[in-house]
Design an enzyme around this catalytic site. Structure first.
Site, PDB file in Angstrom:
ATOM      1  N   TYR A  33       0.968  -1.104   0.333  1.00 37.35           N
ATOM      2  CA  TYR A  33       0.534   0.023  -0.207  1.00 37.35           C
ATOM      3  C   TYR A  33       0.982   1.423  -0.406  1.00 37.35           C
ATOM      4  CZ  TYR A  33       0.530   1.072   4.946  1.00 37.35           C
ATOM      5  OH  TYR A  33       1.597   1.105   6.373  1.00 37.35           O
ATOM      6  N   ARG A  52       8.276   4.288  -4.565  1.00 32.62           N
ATOM      7  CA  ARG A  52       7.688   3.354  -3.866  1.00 32.62           C
ATOM      8  C   ARG A  52       6.952   2.413  -4.146  1.00 32.62           C
ATOM      9  NH1 ARG A  52       7.185   5.651   1.952  1.00 32.62           N
ATOM     10  NH2 ARG A  52       5.188   5.244   1.199  1.00 32.62           N
ATOM     11  N   ARG A 100      -7.967 -20.559  -1.568  1.00 38.25           N
ATOM     12  CA  ARG A 100      -6.695 -19.971  -0.732  1.00 38.25           C
ATOM     13  C   ARG A 100      -4.902 -21.309  -0.487  1.00 38.25           C
ATOM     14  NH1 ARG A 100      -4.730 -21.817   4.241  1.00 38.25           N
ATOM     15  NH2 ARG A 100      -4.354 -19.885   5.947  1.00 38.25           N
ATOM     16  N   LYS A 149       6.347  -1.715   1.597  1.00 38.56           N
ATOM     17  CA  LYS A 149       5.156  -1.469   2.079  1.00 38.56           C
ATOM     18  C   LYS A 149       4.282  -2.179   2.213  1.00 38.56           C
ATOM     19  CE  LYS A 149       3.139   3.316   3.064  1.00 38.56           C
ATOM     20  NZ  LYS A 149       3.462   3.865   4.991  1.00 38.56           N
ATOM     21  N   GLU A 182      12.242   2.820  13.752  1.00 40.77           N
ATOM     22  CA  GLU A 182      11.796   3.632  13.228  1.00 40.77           C
ATOM     23  C   GLU A 182      10.108   3.911  13.940  1.00 40.77           C
ATOM     24  OE1 GLU A 182      10.238   2.659   9.657  1.00 40.77           O
ATOM     25  OE2 GLU A 182      10.113   0.787  10.252  1.00 40.77           O
ATOM     26  N   LEU A 207      10.861   1.687   6.835  1.00 36.50           N
ATOM     27  CA  LEU A 207      11.006   2.236   5.807  1.00 36.50           C
ATOM     28  C   LEU A 207      10.945   3.345   5.154  1.00 36.50           C
ATOM     29  CD1 LEU A 207       7.689   1.285   3.858  1.00 36.50           C
ATOM     30  CD2 LEU A 207       6.854   3.280   4.550  1.00 36.50           C
TER      31      LEU A 207
HETATM   32  N1  PDD Z   1       3.126   5.023   7.225  1.00 35.31           N
HETATM   33  N2  PDD Z   1       7.442   3.713   8.740  1.00 35.31           N
HETATM   34  C1  PDD Z   1       6.641   3.556   8.861  1.00 35.31           C
HETATM   35  C2  PDD Z   1       6.612   1.655   9.034  1.00 35.31           C
HETATM   36  C3  PDD Z   1       5.252   3.831   8.124  1.00 35.31           C
HETATM   37  O1  PDD Z   1       4.175   3.055   8.595  1.00 35.31           O
HETATM   38  C4  PDD Z   1       4.962   5.203   7.808  1.00 35.31           C
HETATM   39  C5  PDD Z   1       4.121   5.982   7.005  1.00 35.31           C
HETATM   40  C6  PDD Z   1       6.343   5.590   7.423  1.00 35.31           C
HETATM   41  C7  PDD Z   1       6.773   6.718   6.967  1.00 35.31           C
HETATM   42  O2  PDD Z   1       6.316   7.167   5.757  1.00 35.31           O
HETATM   43  P1  PDD Z   1       6.241   8.009   4.943  1.00 35.31           P
HETATM   44  O3  PDD Z   1       6.802   9.071   5.698  1.00 35.31           O
HETATM   45  O4  PDD Z   1       6.294   8.242   3.450  1.00 35.31           O
HETATM   46  O5  PDD Z   1       4.624   8.457   5.271  1.00 35.31           O
HETATM   47  C8  PDD Z   1       7.876   5.684   8.393  1.00 35.31           C
HETATM   48  C9  PDD Z   1       1.977   6.019   6.273  1.00 35.31           C
HETATM   49  C10 PDD Z   1       1.615   7.205   6.732  1.00 35.31           C
HETATM   50  C11 PDD Z   1       0.908   4.718   7.764  1.00 35.31           C
HETATM   51  O6  PDD Z   1       0.504   3.591   7.219  1.00 35.31           O
HETATM   52  O7  PDD Z   1      -0.520   5.660   6.878  1.00 35.31           O
END
Ligand code: PDD
Length: 286
Positions: A33, A52, A100, A149, A182, A207
């Site tokens: 996503y 990405r 499945r 992601k 993170e 990420l």
């Molecule tokens: N989350 N690290 C993780 C584990 C994340 O899920 C996200 C983003 C980020 C930051 O990435 P970006 O700057 O590209 O949003 C870092 C999104 C916002 C979410 O899952 O809602």
């Protein structure tokens, strides 16, 4: 409010939108996503989100459901049809649906594509940034490819809920050596004792955030010293400033870690300056 959702070629009312019960995203988290900020009705850093998305799909050998340009058209339509000025766009691509089976069907499947947009309370977000947020640290129990992601977000869900029980807004995940990887849904940053901004280098453990990347561009432009290196929880506790970055919050000050104040317990000056300049460094779609 979300009114219209795009699902596999159709724009449907929110209440009628759905995917197949045997979608591999639902059964195996075999799905990726993107979340993109909507600012003034425009998409923020669309090209980087697309890059990405393509990379995540490539790592899992899921084909792009359509060209980048066609995806971009759908994203714009969804922003427009939902009349979102401030908010988030969500795009998910799963491998598709099939009876499945752990084995990925030979010959592949038709990917499932879902896109929706939702408004966000901008005033509430500003108030949160002015007050600053608290984070709680906890072990990072996620898998070894956090650079992709995927929707495999259960560890993040549990971490954020545990943080909320502690009165924190975000969880900071910590590796076996005590270094912060993170946030559960954000990248983590500190300003160290020398005034240098520090964030963990990209790799399999985090990420590669789009907001992180754009902020690095801003740091270069503004001549702010930074270092991409791991930082320990103990270092974070003694940092001058701390913050997180994500599409949903851009640059969000952290004022407490595990209940102890960061710096003077208020959002840092540098953090707030970077927050105020962030959208100047980002690319807004037309
Ligand atoms: N989350 N690290 C993780 C584990 C994340 O899920 C996200 C983003 C980020 C930051 O990435 P970006 O700057 O590209 O949003 C870092 C999104 C916002 C979410 O899952 O809602």
């Amino acid at each position: 409010m979300t009114r219209i959702v795009y699902v596999n070629g159709r724009y449907l009312p929110y209440g009628e939108a759905g995917v197949h019960v045997e979608d591999r995203g639902f059964q195996f988290a075999d799905s990726i996503y993107e979340v993109c900020e909507i600012y003034g009705g425009r998409l923020v850093d669309e090209a980087r989100h697309m890059e990405r998305l393509e990379r995540s799909l490539g790592e899992l050998a899921i084909p792009m459901p359509m060209s980048r340009a066609a995806l971009g058209q759908i994203m714009r339509q969804i922003v427009r049809r939902n009349r979102v000025a401030t908010g988030l766009l969500y795009l998910q691509v799963s491998r598709g649906s099939a009876p499945r089976d752990f084995s990925i069907p030979a010959g592949g499947l038709k990917p499932t594509l879902v896109c929706l947009a939702r408004g966000l309370d901008g005033d509430k977000r500003e108030a949160r940034a002015n007050a600053g947020i608290s984070v709680s640290t906890m072990p990072d129990i996620r898998w070894g490819r956090c650079d992709i992601k995927t929707v495999m977000l259960l560890p993040a869900v549990l971490a954020k809920n545990e943080a909320a029980r502690d009165g924190s807004y975000e969880a900071w995940l910590v590796d076996a050596e005590g270094f912060v990887t993170e946030g559960a849904s954000s990248n983590a940053w500190i300003v160290d004792k020398t005034g240098t901004l520090v964030t963990r280098p990209t790799g399999n453990a985090i990420l590669p955030g789009v907001t992180r990347r754009t902020l690095l561009d801003l740091l270069i432009r503004e001549n702010v010293p930074y270092s991409e290196r791991p930082f320990h929880v103990d270092e974070a506790r003694h940092a001058r400033e701390a913050f997180i970055t994500s599409a949903s919050g851009t640059v969000m000050p952290v004022v407490a870690i595990d209940g102890a104040p960061v710096g003077n317990g208020h959002p840092g000056q540098l953090t707030l300056r970077l927050r105020s300049k962030f959208h100047q460094a980002a690319k807004l779609s037309s």
